[in-house]
Design a protein around this motif. Structure first.
Motif, PDB file in Angstrom:
ATOM      1  N   ILE A  96      -4.838 -13.896   5.133  1.00  0.00           N
ATOM      2  CA  ILE A  96      -5.898 -13.738   6.122  1.00  0.00           C
ATOM      3  C   ILE A  96      -6.908 -12.719   5.593  1.00  0.00           C
ATOM      4  O   ILE A  96      -6.580 -11.546   5.428  1.00  0.00           O
ATOM      5  CB  ILE A  96      -5.327 -13.267   7.474  1.00  0.00           C
ATOM      6  CG1 ILE A  96      -4.306 -14.277   8.006  1.00  0.00           C
ATOM      7  CG2 ILE A  96      -6.456 -13.060   8.478  1.00  0.00           C
ATOM      8  CD1 ILE A  96      -3.596 -13.819   9.263  1.00  0.00           C
ATOM      9  N   PRO A  97      -8.152 -13.151   5.307  1.00  0.00           N
ATOM     10  CA  PRO A  97      -9.178 -12.206   4.844  1.00  0.00           C
ATOM     11  C   PRO A  97      -9.480 -11.180   5.929  1.00  0.00           C
ATOM     12  O   PRO A  97      -9.211 -11.420   7.114  1.00  0.00           O
ATOM     13  CB  PRO A  97     -10.383 -13.110   4.572  1.00  0.00           C
ATOM     14  CG  PRO A  97      -9.816 -14.494   4.470  1.00  0.00           C
ATOM     15  CD  PRO A  97      -8.637 -14.527   5.376  1.00  0.00           C
ATOM     16  N   PRO A  98     -10.094 -10.044   5.552  1.00  0.00           N
ATOM     17  CA  PRO A  98     -10.470  -9.690   4.185  1.00  0.00           C
ATOM     18  C   PRO A  98      -9.343  -8.947   3.473  1.00  0.00           C
ATOM     19  O   PRO A  98      -8.363  -8.547   4.100  1.00  0.00           O
ATOM     20  CB  PRO A  98     -11.653  -8.752   4.416  1.00  0.00           C
ATOM     21  CG  PRO A  98     -11.278  -8.034   5.689  1.00  0.00           C
ATOM     22  CD  PRO A  98     -10.591  -9.069   6.540  1.00  0.00           C
ATOM     23  N   THR A  99      -9.516  -8.766   2.167  1.00  0.00           N
ATOM     24  CA  THR A  99      -8.609  -7.883   1.438  1.00  0.00           C
ATOM     25  C   THR A  99      -8.880  -6.445   1.857  1.00  0.00           C
ATOM     26  O   THR A  99     -10.031  -6.021   1.958  1.00  0.00           O
ATOM     27  CB  THR A  99      -8.813  -8.035  -0.078  1.00  0.00           C
ATOM     28  OG1 THR A  99      -8.462  -9.363  -0.455  1.00  0.00           O
ATOM     29  CG2 THR A  99      -7.960  -7.047  -0.850  1.00  0.00           C
ATOM     30  N   PHE A 100      -7.808  -5.704   2.107  1.00  0.00           N
ATOM     31  CA  PHE A 100      -7.944  -4.329   2.591  1.00  0.00           C
ATOM     32  C   PHE A 100      -7.171  -3.389   1.684  1.00  0.00           C
ATOM     33  O   PHE A 100      -6.022  -3.661   1.325  1.00  0.00           O
ATOM     34  CB  PHE A 100      -7.415  -4.226   4.026  1.00  0.00           C
ATOM     35  CG  PHE A 100      -7.420  -2.829   4.585  1.00  0.00           C
ATOM     36  CD1 PHE A 100      -8.608  -2.134   4.764  1.00  0.00           C
ATOM     37  CD2 PHE A 100      -6.227  -2.200   4.936  1.00  0.00           C
ATOM     38  CE1 PHE A 100      -8.619  -0.847   5.284  1.00  0.00           C
ATOM     39  CE2 PHE A 100      -6.221  -0.916   5.458  1.00  0.00           C
ATOM     40  CZ  PHE A 100      -7.422  -0.237   5.635  1.00  0.00           C
ATOM     41  N   THR A 101      -7.813  -2.285   1.318  1.00  0.00           N
ATOM     42  CA  THR A 101      -7.161  -1.245   0.523  1.00  0.00           C
ATOM     43  C   THR A 101      -7.319   0.084   1.245  1.00  0.00           C
ATOM     44  O   THR A 101      -8.426   0.624   1.318  1.00  0.00           O
ATOM     45  CB  THR A 101      -7.779  -1.143  -0.881  1.00  0.00           C
ATOM     46  OG1 THR A 101      -7.704  -2.407  -1.531  1.00  0.00           O
ATOM     47  CG2 THR A 101      -7.043  -0.101  -1.715  1.00  0.00           C
ATOM     48  N   PRO A 102      -6.255   0.625   1.808  1.00  0.00           N
ATOM     49  CA  PRO A 102      -6.364   1.918   2.490  1.00  0.00           C
ATOM     50  C   PRO A 102      -6.466   3.056   1.482  1.00  0.00           C
ATOM     51  O   PRO A 102      -6.157   2.891   0.295  1.00  0.00           O
ATOM     52  CB  PRO A 102      -5.059   1.996   3.272  1.00  0.00           C
ATOM     53  CG  PRO A 102      -4.087   1.223   2.433  1.00  0.00           C
ATOM     54  CD  PRO A 102      -4.881   0.098   1.814  1.00  0.00           C
ATOM     55  N   SER A 103      -6.875   4.212   1.949  1.00  0.00           N
ATOM     56  CA  SER A 103      -6.864   5.390   1.074  1.00  0.00           C
ATOM     57  C   SER A 103      -5.442   5.721   0.658  1.00  0.00           C
ATOM     58  O   SER A 103      -5.180   6.067  -0.500  1.00  0.00           O
ATOM     59  CB  SER A 103      -7.487   6.590   1.798  1.00  0.00           C
ATOM     60  OG  SER A 103      -8.822   6.332   2.137  1.00  0.00           O
ATOM     61  N   GLY A 104      -4.520   5.629   1.626  1.00  0.00           N
ATOM     62  CA  GLY A 104      -3.111   5.860   1.345  1.00  0.00           C
ATOM     63  C   GLY A 104      -2.370   4.542   1.264  1.00  0.00           C
ATOM     64  O   GLY A 104      -2.583   3.747   0.355  1.00  0.00           O
ATOM     65  N   TYR A 105      -1.504   4.297   2.254  1.00  0.00           N
ATOM     66  CA  TYR A 105      -0.719   3.067   2.294  1.00  0.00           C
ATOM     67  C   TYR A 105      -0.665   2.540   3.719  1.00  0.00           C
ATOM     68  O   TYR A 105      -0.839   3.293   4.687  1.00  0.00           O
ATOM     69  CB  TYR A 105       0.717   3.321   1.807  1.00  0.00           C
ATOM     70  CG  TYR A 105       0.817   3.653   0.336  1.00  0.00           C
ATOM     71  CD1 TYR A 105       0.985   2.655  -0.616  1.00  0.00           C
ATOM     72  CD2 TYR A 105       0.737   4.974  -0.098  1.00  0.00           C
ATOM     73  CE1 TYR A 105       1.071   2.958  -1.967  1.00  0.00           C
ATOM     74  CE2 TYR A 105       0.823   5.288  -1.446  1.00  0.00           C
ATOM     75  CZ  TYR A 105       0.987   4.276  -2.377  1.00  0.00           C
ATOM     76  OH  TYR A 105       1.065   4.582  -3.711  1.00  0.00           O
ATOM     77  N   VAL A 106      -0.399   1.252   3.834  1.00  0.00           N
ATOM     78  CA  VAL A 106       0.009   0.672   5.107  1.00  0.00           C
ATOM     79  C   VAL A 106       1.534   0.681   5.096  1.00  0.00           C
ATOM     80  O   VAL A 106       2.172  -0.147   4.432  1.00  0.00           O
ATOM     81  CB  VAL A 106      -0.529  -0.755   5.299  1.00  0.00           C
ATOM     82  CG1 VAL A 106      -0.017  -1.334   6.616  1.00  0.00           C
ATOM     83  CG2 VAL A 106      -2.050  -0.764   5.270  1.00  0.00           C
ATOM     84  N   THR A 107       2.118   1.647   5.779  1.00  0.00           N
ATOM     85  CA  THR A 107       3.569   1.796   5.801  1.00  0.00           C
ATOM     86  C   THR A 107       4.152   0.905   6.890  1.00  0.00           C
ATOM     87  O   THR A 107       3.649   0.874   8.018  1.00  0.00           O
ATOM     88  CB  THR A 107       3.957   3.258   6.056  1.00  0.00           C
ATOM     89  OG1 THR A 107       3.437   4.064   4.995  1.00  0.00           O
ATOM     90  CG2 THR A 107       5.468   3.425   6.108  1.00  0.00           C
ATOM     91  N   VAL A 108       5.214   0.185   6.544  1.00  0.00           N
ATOM     92  CA  VAL A 108       5.885  -0.693   7.499  1.00  0.00           C
ATOM     93  C   VAL A 108       7.333  -0.239   7.622  1.00  0.00           C
ATOM     94  O   VAL A 108       8.057  -0.156   6.619  1.00  0.00           O
ATOM     95  CB  VAL A 108       5.820  -2.166   7.052  1.00  0.00           C
ATOM     96  CG1 VAL A 108       6.535  -3.062   8.061  1.00  0.00           C
ATOM     97  CG2 VAL A 108       4.365  -2.605   6.886  1.00  0.00           C
ATOM     98  N   GLU A 109       7.755   0.074   8.848  1.00  0.00           N
ATOM     99  CA  GLU A 109       9.123   0.472   9.128  1.00  0.00           C
ATOM    100  C   GLU A 109       9.672  -0.404  10.253  1.00  0.00           C
ATOM    101  O   GLU A 109       8.929  -1.147  10.899  1.00  0.00           O
ATOM    102  CB  GLU A 109       9.184   1.955   9.513  1.00  0.00           C
ATOM    103  CG  GLU A 109       8.669   2.888   8.418  1.00  0.00           C
ATOM    104  CD  GLU A 109       8.771   4.356   8.798  1.00  0.00           C
ATOM    105  OE1 GLU A 109       9.577   4.692   9.691  1.00  0.00           O
ATOM    106  OE2 GLU A 109       8.032   5.170   8.215  1.00  0.00           O
ATOM    107  N   ALA A 110      10.973  -0.320  10.488  1.00  0.00           N
ATOM    108  CA  ALA A 110      11.594  -1.164  11.512  1.00  0.00           C
ATOM    109  C   ALA A 110      12.717  -0.408  12.203  1.00  0.00           C
ATOM    110  O   ALA A 110      13.535   0.242  11.546  1.00  0.00           O
ATOM    111  CB  ALA A 110      12.124  -2.452  10.897  1.00  0.00           C
ATOM    112  N   LYS A 111      12.756  -0.523  13.532  1.00  0.00           N
ATOM    113  CA  LYS A 111      13.824   0.084  14.330  1.00  0.00           C
ATOM    114  C   LYS A 111      15.051  -0.818  14.409  1.00  0.00           C
ATOM    115  O   LYS A 111      16.128  -0.368  14.810  1.00  0.00           O
ATOM    116  CB  LYS A 111      13.322   0.365  15.747  1.00  0.00           C
ATOM    117  CG  LYS A 111      12.129   1.296  15.826  1.00  0.00           C
ATOM    118  CD  LYS A 111      12.491   2.710  15.441  1.00  0.00           C
ATOM    119  CE  LYS A 111      11.323   3.656  15.694  1.00  0.00           C
ATOM    120  NZ  LYS A 111      11.645   5.051  15.283  1.00  0.00           N
TER     121      LYS A 111
END
Length: 696
Positions: free
Chosen positions: A221-236
């Motif tokens: 799914i556009p657009p390509t995204f680049t954060p300054s840091g990271y997109v962190t993904v966690e799970a409970k």
């Protein structure tokens, strides 16, 4: 002292909160007062790495760059260099430069900390603790200048690496909870959450799964995204990313990627699994690498599962050069090719390449590598001509599993052909005549039999293999010329000639600055250390690695015929400052390839204090390397260039039980002690003034 990174990550996540005091790895280092929050603003002039004219240390980061931190962040550098025949004291210092501030770390240390699943891990390196400049946040650049003790070598400068002193660790928080109402921060799918992340353009966001979910998509799914840091993904709760079925379109295999149009994805914690059963690749766009941190990576269809009737196409399971931190990986091939860092973790039931072109490889454990299902001849079909013509043959064009292969049938003065392919379009039925062995058999029993009832075939393939892999028994997957199928039924077999390496320098890829230490592997059908590319190898340093091979073997693999090697036959490459020290390879020989147009080995190369099956060279050209203190199995002939070589014992009596990963020295290793060239052994224990050859 604990071992370096040998503790596997737990399979399920636990929230980790550092109890005060924060575990400080090394001296504190904050940006200088000149830093304004803009990258490089603290430097009067930024450091730079000098052009290489002679040997340099091998040096790589032990953590991913680009991280945000509120108070402190520990950063390590793995570094080593040969100093006249030893790695002890080979680094004079590592000088960290952080936005105008400088600190020297003079000695390596073992730093212990909890990983993302709360398990204590320990890694040996040069550690510093980044701190904050009061009142200032933003992007700060870090360099590490690694200064060798040998004054004839050059220093290596690595960086710049961006880090982000910040007021908040995550500037935006999102959740995925199908049982809660959709809002600007809660979503029912990961795709929707990620779309909001992109829209908000958060600098260092976090997405948290609140409930268990399976087959979670990462859609293109556009657009390509680049954060300054990271997109962190966690799970409970347990969450699995994957697909439910193999795509059957005629387009490229990227249809089966997990491709979120994102750079800088950080998957974190043991509650997250990536299931590659119907996934080819976890796809990074490039620019900021993915981080796999304490997660599980597997193929739920089992080891050596087929992809469109053959081995999975992927060159690497995560695109570009990701970071692997204490992952649990199983049932996969080409698992960590070209990674920036593979730190810790357990890798089980693997095939094909494991750590090819990895830049920094520290504290990993490999349990079983087996390419046999891809390589041993598997029944495909039987063909027989019983008609009136006096001769009948079948042939298959091409070499090993080619993109297009033509089966040619001749009987008397007649001939017919059937072309098979292995591309997605062939699989989808939009190109070539067919794809599977079943289609070849159908062609014989219908088209050929309609022309001459003497033709018949029986399908023996039970796996749905692609017919481009057809061969004759013993040909190792090669095509074959006209072969008699008149006088007796002829069996066609399937093989893919897939073979793997524990570490391989692939062709025309990385040629400088690789470091690998404190790794364990056993029950492998592989070449272990394969520094044998068509490009140069400069500043490759391997030490304290224990690598055991499958002693039983197969039709394709034998411990007596598969070698580790440095250099390449017939290729005039430069081998400079390549070091293999204190490595245990009980049942694999190390070969110097200096035959044909020989590789050139310089005097900074070192092969010392290893415990090996044997040590040989394949040519007569001189090897200007220091080869000393190695122990070989009984009956091995020491190289003329080697000094202080000892021999004695067998693979089984020199170690406690290398077949299950226990490389504790025994027998002749304990009675032929050497002056060590690495301070600590693989278990983290200080070596005595004389100690066994090998990793422990």
């Amino acid at each position: 002292m604990p071992g370096f990174g040998q503790i596997p990550a737990s399979r399920r996540g636990t929230e980790v909160h550092f109890a005060p005091p924060f575990p400080v790895a090394g001296p504190l280092l904050a940006p200088s007062p000149a830093w304004t929050g803009e990258a490089a603003s603290g430097f009067s002039s930024s450091p730079s790495d000098p052009e290489r004219t002679t040997a340099k240390p091998a040096a790589r980061l032990l953590v991913p760059p680009g991280q945000f931190y509120k108070k402190k962040l520990n950063v390590g550098v793995a570094a080593a260099a040969n100093d006249g025949g030893t790695l002890i004291g080979g680094i004079d210092r590592v000088r960290f430069r952080y936005e105008g501030a400088t600190v020297d770390v003079l000695e390596p240390s073992a730093f212990t900390f909890p990983d993302s699943n709360g398990n204590e891990v320990t890694y040996w390196g040069y550690w510093v603790t980044l701190s904050k400049l009061p009142g200032t946040v933003g992007e700060a650049q870090l360099y590490a200048e690694v200064v060798p003790a040998d004054a004839t070598m050059q220093a290596r400068v690595i960086g710049p690496y961006s880090f982000f002193p910040a007021k908040k660790l995550h500037d935006a928080e999102y959740t995925v909870d199908p049982d809660d109402a959709v809002s600007s921060t809660n979503f029912h799918s990961f795709d929707d959450a990620l779309a909001q992340v992109k829209s908000d353009a958060a600098a260092n966001p976090r997405v948290t799964f609140k409930k268990a979910m399976n087959n979670v998509a990462m859609s293109f799914i556009p657009p390509t995204f680049t954060p300054s840091g990271y997109v962190t993904v966690e799970a409970k709760a347990p969450v699995t990313f994957g697909r439910t079925a193999l795509t059957t379109t005629a387009s490229v295999d990227s249809d089966s990627n997990l491709r979120p149009r994102l750079n800088g994805l950080w998957l974190k914690g043991g509650n997250i699994t990536v299931d590659y059963a119907y996934v080819d690749n976890l796809y990074s766009e490039g620019g900021k690498e993915f981080v796999l941190d304490g997660i599980t990576m597997t193929n739920s269809r089992g080891p050596n599962a087929l992809w469109r009737g053959g081995p999975y196409w992927t060159g690497s399971r995560v695109r570009n050069s990701p970071y692997f931190l204490e992952v649990s990986a199983s049932n996969l091939e080409n698992i960590a090719v070209a990674a920036s860092l593979v730190r810790g973790g357990v890798f089980a039931n693997l095939s094909r390449d494991i750590f090819a072109d990895v830049r920094c490889l520290v504290g990993t454990r490999v349990e079983t590598h087996d390419d046999t299902p891809f390589n041993d001849d598997a029944p495909a079909f039987t063909v027989h001509y019983t008609g009136t013509q006096s001769t009948a043959t079948i042939a298959r064009s091409g070499t090993v599993d080619p993109n297009n292969a033509t089966y040619t049938f001749k009987w008397g003065g007649n001939s017919a052909s059937f072309t098979v392919g292995k591309q997605p379009a062939d699989y989808a039925g939009t190109d070539a005549d067919g794809y599977l062995f079943a289609e070849v058999v159908d062609f014989i029993n219908t088209v050929l039999a309609s022309q001459d009832s003497g033709w018949s075939a029986t399908l023996n393939d039970t796996q749905g293999r692609r017919a481009s892999s057809g061969s004759l028994a013993g040909l190792k997957a090669q095509g074959f010329g006209d072969t008699n199928c008149k006088s007796a039924p002829l069996d066609i077999v399937s093989s893919f000639d897939a073979h793997g390496d524990w570490y391989q320098q692939r062709f025309n890829t990385i040629s400088e600055n690789v470091i690998a230490y404190d790794n364990v592997a056993y029950d492998m059908q592989s070449q272990n250390i394969f520094i044998s590319s068509t490009s140069d190898a400069k500043d490759f340093v391997f030490f304290n690695n224990a690598l055991g091979n499958d002693p039983v073997g197969s039709d394709y693999f034998s411990e007596t015929s598969v070698f580790s090697q440095i250099g390449r036959s017939g290729t005039a490459t430069t081998i400079s400052h390549v070091v293999i020290a204190h490595c245990s390879m009980p049942n694999q020989t190390l070969s110097f390839r200096n035959d044909g147009v020989p590789s050139t080995f310089d005097s900074y190369c070192l092969v010392a204090n290893n415990a090996l099956r044997g040590l040989v060279k394949n040519g007569t050209a001189p090897i200007d390397a220091k080869i000393t203190g190695n122990h070989l199995l009984a009956g091995s002939n020491p190289l003329a260039e080697a000094v202080a070589t000892t021999t004695g014992g067998s693979a089984t009596d020199l170690f406690a039980d290398f077949t299950i990963g226990d490389f504790l020295p025994a027998g002749a290793l304990l009675s032929n002690l050497k002056v060590p060239v690495v301070t600590r052994n693989q278990a983290g224990v200080q070596r005595l003034p004389v100690a066994p050859a090998g990793a422990i």
